[in-house]
Write an enzyme that holds these catalytic residues in place. Sequence first.
Site, PDB file in Angstrom:
ATOM      1  N   ASP A 536      66.883  32.892  67.508  1.00 52.96           N
ATOM      2  CA  ASP A 536      65.784  31.612  67.064  1.00 52.96           C
ATOM      3  C   ASP A 536      66.777  30.893  65.351  1.00 52.96           C
ATOM      4  O   ASP A 536      67.871  31.333  65.485  1.00 52.96           O
ATOM      5  CB  ASP A 536      64.085  32.150  66.266  1.00 52.96           C
ATOM      6  CG  ASP A 536      64.712  33.010  65.481  1.00 52.96           C
ATOM      7  OD1 ASP A 536      65.792  33.810  65.501  1.00 52.96           O
ATOM      8  OD2 ASP A 536      63.672  34.104  65.209  1.00 52.96           O
ATOM      9  N   ASP A 537      65.820  30.406  64.631  1.00 53.66           N
ATOM     10  CA  ASP A 537      66.744  29.630  64.117  1.00 53.66           C
ATOM     11  C   ASP A 537      67.084  30.216  62.289  1.00 53.66           C
ATOM     12  O   ASP A 537      66.541  30.206  61.332  1.00 53.66           O
ATOM     13  CB  ASP A 537      66.275  28.066  63.319  1.00 53.66           C
ATOM     14  CG  ASP A 537      66.977  26.963  64.626  1.00 53.66           C
ATOM     15  OD1 ASP A 537      67.314  27.057  65.206  1.00 53.66           O
ATOM     16  OD2 ASP A 537      65.280  26.277  65.134  1.00 53.66           O
TER      17      ASP A 537
END
Length: 666
Positions: A536-537
């Site tokens: 994910d970020d």
Amino acid sequence: MSKQATGGEVVAPPEGFAPNSGVDSYDKYKVMYDRSLADPKGFWSDVIKEGGLHFEEDFDQSKDVFSYNYHHTKGAIDISWFPGGKTNLSYNALDRNIEQGRGDQTAIIWEGNEPTDSATLTYQELKDLVCQIANYLKSAGVKRGDRVNIYMPMLPELPATMLACTRIGAIHSVVFAGFSANSLSDRILDNKSTVLVTTSGVLRGKKLIPLKNIVDDALGLCEGQGHSVETCVVLENKHALTRDNCTFKEGRDVWWEDAVLSQPKECAVEWMNSEDPLFMLYTSGSTGKPKGVLHTTAGYMIGAYTTVKYIFDAKPGDIYWCTADCGWVTGHTYLTYGPLLNGVTTLVFEGVPTYPNAGRCWSIVDKHKVTQFYTAPTAIRSLMGFGNDWVTKHQRTSLRLLGSVGEPINPEAWKWYHEVVGNKNCPIVDTWWQTETGGIMITPLPGAWGMKPGSATFPFFGVKPVVLDEKGQEQEGACEGYLAIKQPWPSQMRSIYGDHARFETTYFKHYDGYYFTGDGCRRDADGYYWITGRVDDVINVSGHRIGTAEVESALDMHDSCCEAAVVGYEHPVKGQGIYAFVTLMAGAEPNDTLRKELVMLVRREIGAFAAPDAIHFAPGLPKTRSGKIMRRILRKIASNEYDQLSDTSTLADPSIVQKLIDSKDK
Ligand code: WT7
């Protein structure tokens, strides 16, 4: 950092280790592991009994030991363990040890920033101090269920304050003392606590950090938002910053010495229900502000106790050193609660590994005869860079076990740790877990099976990992995909403080019926798990979790910044570095002064550890026609992987890719 090889060599555990450890073979582990899943009530009841963990009221044996709903389609996500039980973590970590005859044993060794400063506290002395803090907090109006924020450096008073909170059922929220005033105020505003415990200042190496000034700013920011902290307890850290050099606000600020040290040394514990909130700890996610990960009482306690017992092979008499700061979850579970629950001596280090020189860690190991040493790959890589002499000039003969946590450890660093630091005499436990999991999830049991450098190996008791494909299907055998966990384990987080809906969306919406970790993972043909990093970020800088969105919103605050996009890229020491693409407002000059201002802004908004390593003044950002930034492309550009840009046809303006490559600092 080198990429993981597919199979990986097997390094046998040191001879003679297994027979003296809790689990001496894979076969024995397998029997225990299978039972932990097939008969969790029997398994965990035995753990509690054998460890002598005290429940003031036993949990209800007529019910399942846990109950849960992992399906967001079937109502609220809900996890609960040890129904009907009543216990107290502070009691089990302190009073129980004293009752078992360990009152005079050292609970905490404190090693100061200067090599000449150290001190010890016995279990009895620690309990006395904890009671004094608890009594003070009560006199300041803190009740069961109230939140207490803690912003302190690594002094014994920090874990003691945590233990004081859990003693009276207050929910502590420790904020790492490297966070900025802004970050501290955000956290206070989120949990609306009116009590803060802090310290005058701290020296890290030669650098003085005036914590009280930062606190003043943070509390001012809170006032501006209509929330006031009524009580701010300040510990004077004399060797860093004395009282006379601190501001003091009458009516709000109190000196620790006056407030705490005059209190009685007895304080009855508050018996807490199994599922009563224990503490919260803020961590970064891929979007929005940091979230307050909420842990509860009995499950967390049992997780902390069991993992330290088996994974660190903890025995009374051990001198156990975890280098993490209490501002992170590792400092909660593996510096404070887990070691003390096991009656070992835990070392609290105020300084940094490179002061006064790069041999500091090993000189501390020799000075205090450290038996277990637990640190992060970034520290290992950084020390490796200083050369072997700094290690070998110290004896290190007391060391029995080494641990790693926080990010994937590259095989090169693993081998150096094993061969140079451990003289091949120490097993290495590469422990995978998260703030959310409360305790270690995938890890070697030391001595019980062959290690593969870079692999966290197998799941701990009660943990059922699965590797999912894109569609959320469980994969069998050797495979690669997304790491999820199939059913609850005791120390799992229960909610995000004040935002249960966000808890459900973040962890249970991706794959219905599973807890989603946010990590990618490979399982090899021998069943070993290899964590490949976040999908994910979220980026992992020196083992610290940072949300790209947080850094972006700090950069966006600069008048010259039009838009910012932040990605992680490979960094030789930190694991990942922060790479920021910044587009500028018309008329703004892309020069070094602006670069510095942008970096300073992030330091001020979040903290020094989140400062970008690279700022790329970009002519534009790669966006889809619907305006979504394609980070995949930015990651490749940041890593110089131009040949792997794959499909760029969905971009609104595909020519931007070449412009970005051309504008990169070579
Ligand atoms: C993330 C959690 C758990 C305490 C420290 C960090 C990464 C953690 C390992 C490991 C590979 C690891 C994961 C995870 N991570 N340990 N042994 N091997 N990756 O806690 O800040 O909550 O970060 O750290 O990506 O999701 P955290």
